[in-house]
Design a protein around this motif. Structure first.
Motif, short mmCIF file in Angstrom:
data_model
loop_
_atom_site.label_atom_id
_atom_site.label_comp_id
_atom_site.label_asym_id
_atom_site.label_seq_id
_atom_site.Cartn_x
_atom_site.Cartn_y
_atom_site.Cartn_z
N GLN A 11 16.00 156.08 41.87
CA GLN A 11 16.03 155.27 43.08
C GLN A 11 16.54 156.09 44.26
O GLN A 11 16.02 155.99 45.38
CB GLN A 11 16.90 154.04 42.88
N SER A 12 17.54 156.91 44.02
CA SER A 12 18.07 157.77 45.07
C SER A 12 17.03 158.78 45.52
O SER A 12 16.89 159.07 46.72
CB SER A 12 19.32 158.50 44.57
N ALA A 13 16.25 159.31 44.56
CA ALA A 13 15.19 160.27 44.89
C ALA A 13 14.11 159.61 45.74
O ALA A 13 13.59 160.22 46.68
CB ALA A 13 14.60 160.84 43.61
N PHE A 14 13.77 158.37 45.40
CA PHE A 14 12.80 157.62 46.21
C PHE A 14 13.32 157.45 47.64
O PHE A 14 12.59 157.62 48.62
CB PHE A 14 12.54 156.25 45.59
N GLY A 15 14.60 157.09 47.74
CA GLY A 15 15.19 156.89 49.06
C GLY A 15 15.16 158.14 49.91
O GLY A 15 14.86 158.10 51.11
N ASP A 16 15.46 159.30 49.29
CA ASP A 16 15.45 160.57 50.02
C ASP A 16 14.04 160.97 50.42
O ASP A 16 13.79 161.43 51.54
CB ASP A 16 16.09 161.68 49.18
N ARG A 17 13.10 160.80 49.49
CA ARG A 17 11.74 161.27 49.74
C ARG A 17 11.06 160.48 50.85
O ARG A 17 10.29 161.03 51.65
CB ARG A 17 10.92 161.19 48.45
N PHE A 18 11.34 159.19 50.92
CA PHE A 18 10.64 158.33 51.88
C PHE A 18 11.52 157.89 53.04
O PHE A 18 11.18 156.94 53.74
CB PHE A 18 10.07 157.10 51.16
N SER A 19 12.64 158.59 53.24
CA SER A 19 13.56 158.20 54.31
C SER A 19 12.91 158.34 55.68
O SER A 19 13.10 157.49 56.56
CB SER A 19 14.84 159.05 54.24
N GLU A 20 12.14 159.41 55.89
CA GLU A 20 11.49 159.62 57.18
C GLU A 20 10.45 158.54 57.45
O GLU A 20 10.29 158.07 58.58
CB GLU A 20 10.84 161.01 57.23
N PHE A 21 9.71 158.14 56.41
CA PHE A 21 8.70 157.10 56.58
C PHE A 21 9.35 155.76 56.91
O PHE A 21 8.81 154.97 57.67
CB PHE A 21 7.86 156.96 55.30
N ARG A 22 10.51 155.51 56.31
CA ARG A 22 11.20 154.24 56.56
C ARG A 22 11.58 154.13 58.03
O ARG A 22 11.52 153.05 58.61
CB ARG A 22 12.45 154.15 55.67
N LYS A 23 11.95 155.26 58.64
CA LYS A 23 12.31 155.25 60.05
C LYS A 23 11.11 154.95 60.94
O LYS A 23 11.28 154.46 62.07
CB LYS A 23 12.91 156.61 60.44
N GLU A 24 9.92 155.28 60.45
CA GLU A 24 8.71 155.11 61.26
C GLU A 24 7.98 153.80 60.97
O GLU A 24 6.80 153.66 61.32
CB GLU A 24 7.76 156.29 61.02
N LYS A 25 8.64 152.85 60.35
CA LYS A 25 7.94 151.61 59.98
C LYS A 25 7.44 150.86 61.22
O LYS A 25 6.35 150.28 61.21
CB LYS A 25 8.86 150.70 59.16
N SER A 26 8.20 150.88 62.30
CA SER A 26 7.75 150.21 63.53
C SER A 26 6.48 150.86 64.07
O SER A 26 5.55 150.17 64.51
CB SER A 26 8.85 150.25 64.59
N THR A 27 6.45 152.19 64.01
CA THR A 27 5.26 152.92 64.48
C THR A 27 4.05 152.57 63.63
O THR A 27 2.96 152.31 64.15
CB THR A 27 5.51 154.44 64.42
N LEU A 28 4.22 152.56 62.31
CA LEU A 28 3.11 152.26 61.41
C LEU A 28 2.67 150.80 61.51
O LEU A 28 1.53 150.47 61.17
CB LEU A 28 3.50 152.59 59.96
N SER A 29 3.56 149.92 61.99
CA SER A 29 3.24 148.50 62.11
C SER A 29 2.44 148.19 63.37
O SER A 29 1.85 147.11 63.47
CB SER A 29 4.52 147.65 62.11
N PHE A 30 2.43 149.11 64.32
CA PHE A 30 1.83 148.83 65.62
C PHE A 30 0.37 148.38 65.56
O PHE A 30 0.01 147.38 66.20
CB PHE A 30 1.95 150.07 66.53
#
Length: 329
Positions: free
Chosen positions: A150-169
């Motif tokens: 779970q920690s590895a998932f969090g690290d790997r996709f941390s940058e994508f999580r920050k861009e969720k607003s951008t991807l939602s546009f």
């Protein structure tokens, strides 16, 4: 599996024992093939595998060791969950936002998996539960393994999580906070002009209603996809409308007045969320370049690849009618 005689003898053993399976599965590195199915089949045939190896005077002590068996059955269940996620991430037409949401949902599910193992209920680990009833297993080890994953998932996709607003546009432009949008990759889009266009479109019922309709249509496609997946009708899923195409067509209907909004939406839609299409293309190339087609030119190979991967379906009847047949003399 590497020797034909051993393979045939093992298959005969499974047949004589009236096993549920007639053979083992070979591991393949292609992403969309299910690694978990290989482990699941191996675990299901484990008793027959032991019998066969003993007949060949081959002994692997770990196959009778409770710790090794516990790890094997844990991997069977865990890779099964990962395969479920993997299947959701494959295929054409998924937007980057859909893929991110599936990954984040799985990351949240791992919290349930960790608690399930820690409590030793094994509700989400049927293979491990069946094995645990006959042998004691180290639940702390499995709990730690899930927490690390779970920690590895969090690290790997941390940058994508920050861009969720951008991807939602592209899906919900009217409800996205403009200040959270990442404008760096889109140098030809002006943030001030984008803000003005968003302010202008909010009260235009003619255009805002299109996004309401789009949401309803996407929901309908998602329901159909879920129903067909339960029935394992994968070919029917391929025939469903592609979400990215539906979103693109909606934005294409907006007038050029909202140029910056359209540029930003199209830019986000162009993001590849998965390498599935690239890997599928390489597989198609390997299929086309067989020993029977060893003298293909680059031009003919390119044409064959286009035919193989395109979704365009020509109207053969109409094209035939446009051609003038040669009359006999």
């Amino acid at each position: 599996m590497a020797k034909g005689l051993n393979h045939r003898q093992f298959c005969s053993l499974l047949q004589e024992a009236e096993s549920e399976y007639s053979d083992l599965l070979l591991h393949n590195k292609v992403r969309w093939l299910s690694r978990g199915e290989v482990l699941k089949r191996f675990a299901a045939c484990l008793d027959h595998i032991k019998t066969f190896l003993e007949s060949k005077n081959l002994v692997y002590p770990e196959m009778a060791h409770p710790e090794w068996l516990g790890k094997l059955h844990f991997m069977v269940d865990m890779t099964s969950h990962l395969n479920t996620l993997n299947k959701k991430l494959q295929g054409k037409g998924n937007t980057a936002l859909q893929l991110l949401e599936d990954v984040l949902a799985f990351e949240r599910k791992m919290t349930l998996f960790a608690g399930d193992v820690q409590k030793e209920t094994f509700s989400h680990f049927p293979s491990l539960k069946a094995m645990q009833e006959a042998n004691n297993v180290d639940c702390d080890y499995f709990h730690r393994a899930i927490v690390v994953m779970q920690s590895a998932f969090g690290d790997r996709f941390s940058e994508f999580r920050k861009e969720k607003s951008t991807l939602s546009f592209p899906l919900a432009p009217l409800s996205v906070d403009v200040s959270l949008l990442n404008m760096d990759p889109f140098t030809d889009v002006s943030r001030p002009d984008l803000e003005l266009e968003l302010a202008d479109i909010v009260d235009k019922e003619m255009w805002t209603s299109k996004f309401v309709t789009l949401t309803a249509e996407l929901e309908n496609v998602a329901r159909q996809k879920a129903r067909l997946a339960q029935l394992h009708k994968w070919s029917d899923i391929e025939n469903l409308p592609k979400p990215d195409k539906m979103v693109f067509e909606t934005w294409n209907e907006l007038p050029s007045t909202y140029e910056n909004m359209k540029k930003y939406a199209f830019g986000v839609l162009s993001i590849f969320g998965s390498t599935y299409i690239c890997e599928q293309l390489f597989s198609n190339v390997n299929y086309i370049k067989s020993k029977y087609r060893s003298r293909q030119t680059d031009e003919s190979l390119q044409s064959c690849v286009k035919i193989k991967v395109t979704s365009y379906s020509p109207n053969i009847t109409e094209l035939s009618n446009e051609l003038q047949g040669q009359k006999s003399h």
